[in-house]
Design a protein around this motif. Sequence first.
Motif, PDB file in Angstrom:
ATOM      1  N   TYR A 171       0.982  -1.151  -0.136  1.00  8.65           N
ATOM      2  CA  TYR A 171       0.012  -0.019   0.028  1.00  8.65           C
ATOM      3  C   TYR A 171       0.852   1.360  -0.010  1.00  8.65           C
ATOM      4  N   VAL A 172       0.339   2.444  -0.388  1.00 15.74           N
ATOM      5  CA  VAL A 172       1.132   3.567  -0.803  1.00 15.74           C
ATOM      6  C   VAL A 172       0.301   4.893  -0.205  1.00 15.74           C
ATOM      7  N   ILE A 173       0.874   5.659   0.440  1.00 18.12           N
ATOM      8  CA  ILE A 173       0.263   6.848   1.007  1.00 18.12           C
ATOM      9  C   ILE A 173       0.878   7.865  -0.002  1.00 18.12           C
ATOM     10  N   ALA A 174      -0.508   8.764  -0.415  1.00 24.58           N
ATOM     11  CA  ALA A 174      -0.198   9.784  -1.254  1.00 24.58           C
ATOM     12  C   ALA A 174      -0.287  11.198  -0.786  1.00 24.58           C
ATOM     13  N   GLN A 175      -0.364  12.097  -1.615  1.00 26.49           N
ATOM     14  CA  GLN A 175      -0.444  13.733  -1.690  1.00 26.49           C
ATOM     15  C   GLN A 175      -1.468  13.897  -0.323  1.00 26.49           C
ATOM     16  N   PRO A 176      -2.735  13.529  -0.506  1.00 32.31           N
ATOM     17  CA  PRO A 176      -3.569  13.887   0.522  1.00 32.31           C
ATOM     18  C   PRO A 176      -3.094  13.795   2.147  1.00 32.31           C
ATOM     19  N   ASP A 178      -3.303   0.950  -7.649  1.00 36.53           N
ATOM     20  CA  ASP A 178      -4.298   1.841  -7.741  1.00 36.53           C
ATOM     21  C   ASP A 178      -4.076   3.149  -7.542  1.00 36.53           C
ATOM     22  N   VAL A 179      -2.651   3.369  -7.190  1.00 32.15           N
ATOM     23  CA  VAL A 179      -2.446   4.803  -7.000  1.00 32.15           C
ATOM     24  C   VAL A 179      -2.701   5.641  -8.333  1.00 32.15           C
ATOM     25  N   PRO A 180      -3.760   6.961  -8.272  1.00 32.88           N
ATOM     26  CA  PRO A 180      -4.008   7.428  -9.118  1.00 32.88           C
ATOM     27  C   PRO A 180      -2.821   8.196 -10.130  1.00 32.88           C
ATOM     28  N   THR A 181      -2.979   8.324 -11.229  1.00 36.16           N
ATOM     29  CA  THR A 181      -1.767   8.820 -12.015  1.00 36.16           C
ATOM     30  C   THR A 181      -1.128  10.084 -11.534  1.00 36.16           C
ATOM     31  N   ILE A 234       4.504   4.322   4.180  1.00 40.06           N
ATOM     32  CA  ILE A 234       4.388   2.662   4.430  1.00 40.06           C
ATOM     33  C   ILE A 234       5.556   2.112   4.168  1.00 40.06           C
ATOM     34  N   HIS A 235       6.300   1.251   5.019  1.00 46.00           N
ATOM     35  CA  HIS A 235       7.250   0.590   4.463  1.00 46.00           C
ATOM     36  C   HIS A 235       6.927  -0.551   3.736  1.00 46.00           C
ATOM     37  N   PRO A 236       7.678  -0.621   2.679  1.00 47.36           N
ATOM     38  CA  PRO A 236       6.985  -1.474   1.555  1.00 47.36           C
ATOM     39  C   PRO A 236       7.626  -3.103   1.711  1.00 47.36           C
ATOM     40  N   TYR A 265       4.337   8.919  -5.514  1.00 52.10           N
ATOM     41  CA  TYR A 265       4.429   8.878  -4.132  1.00 52.10           C
ATOM     42  C   TYR A 265       4.745   7.123  -3.811  1.00 52.10           C
ATOM     43  N   TYR A 266       4.514   6.382  -4.830  1.00 46.66           N
ATOM     44  CA  TYR A 266       5.237   4.968  -4.764  1.00 46.66           C
ATOM     45  C   TYR A 266       6.655   5.165  -4.394  1.00 46.66           C
ATOM     46  N   THR A 267       7.376   5.890  -5.273  1.00 49.29           N
ATOM     47  CA  THR A 267       8.681   5.923  -5.156  1.00 49.29           C
ATOM     48  C   THR A 267       9.084   6.705  -3.843  1.00 49.29           C
ATOM     49  N   ALA A 268       8.565   7.569  -3.400  1.00 54.94           N
ATOM     50  CA  ALA A 268       8.608   8.606  -2.231  1.00 54.94           C
ATOM     51  C   ALA A 268       8.407   7.426  -1.228  1.00 54.94           C
ATOM     52  N   ASN A 269       7.617   6.695  -0.832  1.00 56.31           N
ATOM     53  CA  ASN A 269       7.312   5.700   0.167  1.00 56.31           C
ATOM     54  C   ASN A 269       8.453   4.708   0.197  1.00 56.31           C
ATOM     55  N   VAL A 270       8.700   4.249  -0.752  1.00 55.14           N
ATOM     56  CA  VAL A 270      10.175   3.248  -0.791  1.00 55.14           C
ATOM     57  C   VAL A 270      11.493   3.992  -0.365  1.00 55.14           C
ATOM     58  N   GLU A 271      11.686   5.226  -1.151  1.00 51.83           N
ATOM     59  CA  GLU A 271      12.805   5.925  -0.937  1.00 51.83           C
ATOM     60  C   GLU A 271      13.097   6.451   0.425  1.00 51.83           C
ATOM     61  N   PHE A 272      12.055   6.846   1.061  1.00 52.64           N
ATOM     62  CA  PHE A 272      11.906   7.337   2.450  1.00 52.64           C
ATOM     63  C   PHE A 272      12.583   6.596   3.442  1.00 52.64           C
ATOM     64  N   PHE A 273      12.761   4.999   3.178  1.00 53.14           N
ATOM     65  CA  PHE A 273      13.454   4.063   3.925  1.00 53.14           C
ATOM     66  C   PHE A 273      14.836   3.809   3.480  1.00 53.14           C
ATOM     67  N   ASP A 274      15.332   4.478   2.451  1.00 53.78           N
ATOM     68  CA  ASP A 274      16.727   4.238   1.814  1.00 53.78           C
ATOM     69  C   ASP A 274      17.740   4.220   2.930  1.00 53.78           C
ATOM     70  N   ASP A 275      17.600   5.237   3.780  1.00 55.57           N
ATOM     71  CA  ASP A 275      18.783   5.330   4.943  1.00 55.57           C
ATOM     72  C   ASP A 275      18.366   4.672   6.308  1.00 55.57           C
ATOM     73  N   LEU A 276      16.881   4.326   6.221  1.00 49.69           N
ATOM     74  CA  LEU A 276      16.637   3.586   7.594  1.00 49.69           C
ATOM     75  C   LEU A 276      16.626   2.288   7.470  1.00 49.69           C
ATOM     76  N   GLY A 277      16.700   1.646   6.398  1.00 49.08           N
ATOM     77  CA  GLY A 277      16.396   0.200   6.345  1.00 49.08           C
ATOM     78  C   GLY A 277      15.357  -0.211   6.728  1.00 49.08           C
ATOM     79  N   SER A 278      15.102  -1.215   7.433  1.00 49.52           N
ATOM     80  CA  SER A 278      13.884  -1.891   7.911  1.00 49.52           C
ATOM     81  C   SER A 278      13.998  -1.856   9.488  1.00 49.52           C
ATOM     82  N   PRO A 279      13.424  -0.892  10.091  1.00 50.55           N
ATOM     83  CA  PRO A 279      13.543  -1.041  11.471  1.00 50.55           C
ATOM     84  C   PRO A 279      12.783  -1.772  12.275  1.00 50.55           C
TER      85      PRO A 279
END
Length: 109
Positions: A3-8, A60-63, A35-37, A68-82
């Motif tokens: 699941y992905v959290i978007a702009q709203p 199903d993320v609107p076009t 959301i951690h992928p 925001y899919y990438t943003a949810n994934v990359e947010f954790f680049d330096d955090l790993g999987s806590p």
Amino acid sequence: MTYVIAQPCVDLKDLGCVEECPVDCIYEGERMLYIHPDECVDCGACEPVCPVEAIFYEDDVPTEWKDYYTANVEFFDDLGSPGGAAKMGAIPKDHPLVAALPPQNAEGH
């Protein structure tokens, strides 16, 4: 799939989804939740409780919010999987996509 959290969610952060998540995979950034992928189990419990309909199944993320899919994934680049958001608390950063947005209208918050 995840699941992905978007702009709203930006500048709203209702946190109802955090309470519903059975695996504690929704992390709090400065301006939105992420959301951690790798920790999300695709149960979908978060989606119906979001008051602004910001949570979508990955396919199903609107076009207009696909980035925001990438943003949810990359947010954790330096955090790993806590392994759980609760022990992390609010994380003092956001993905650059979110950080660059002007303030959003968050009535009542």
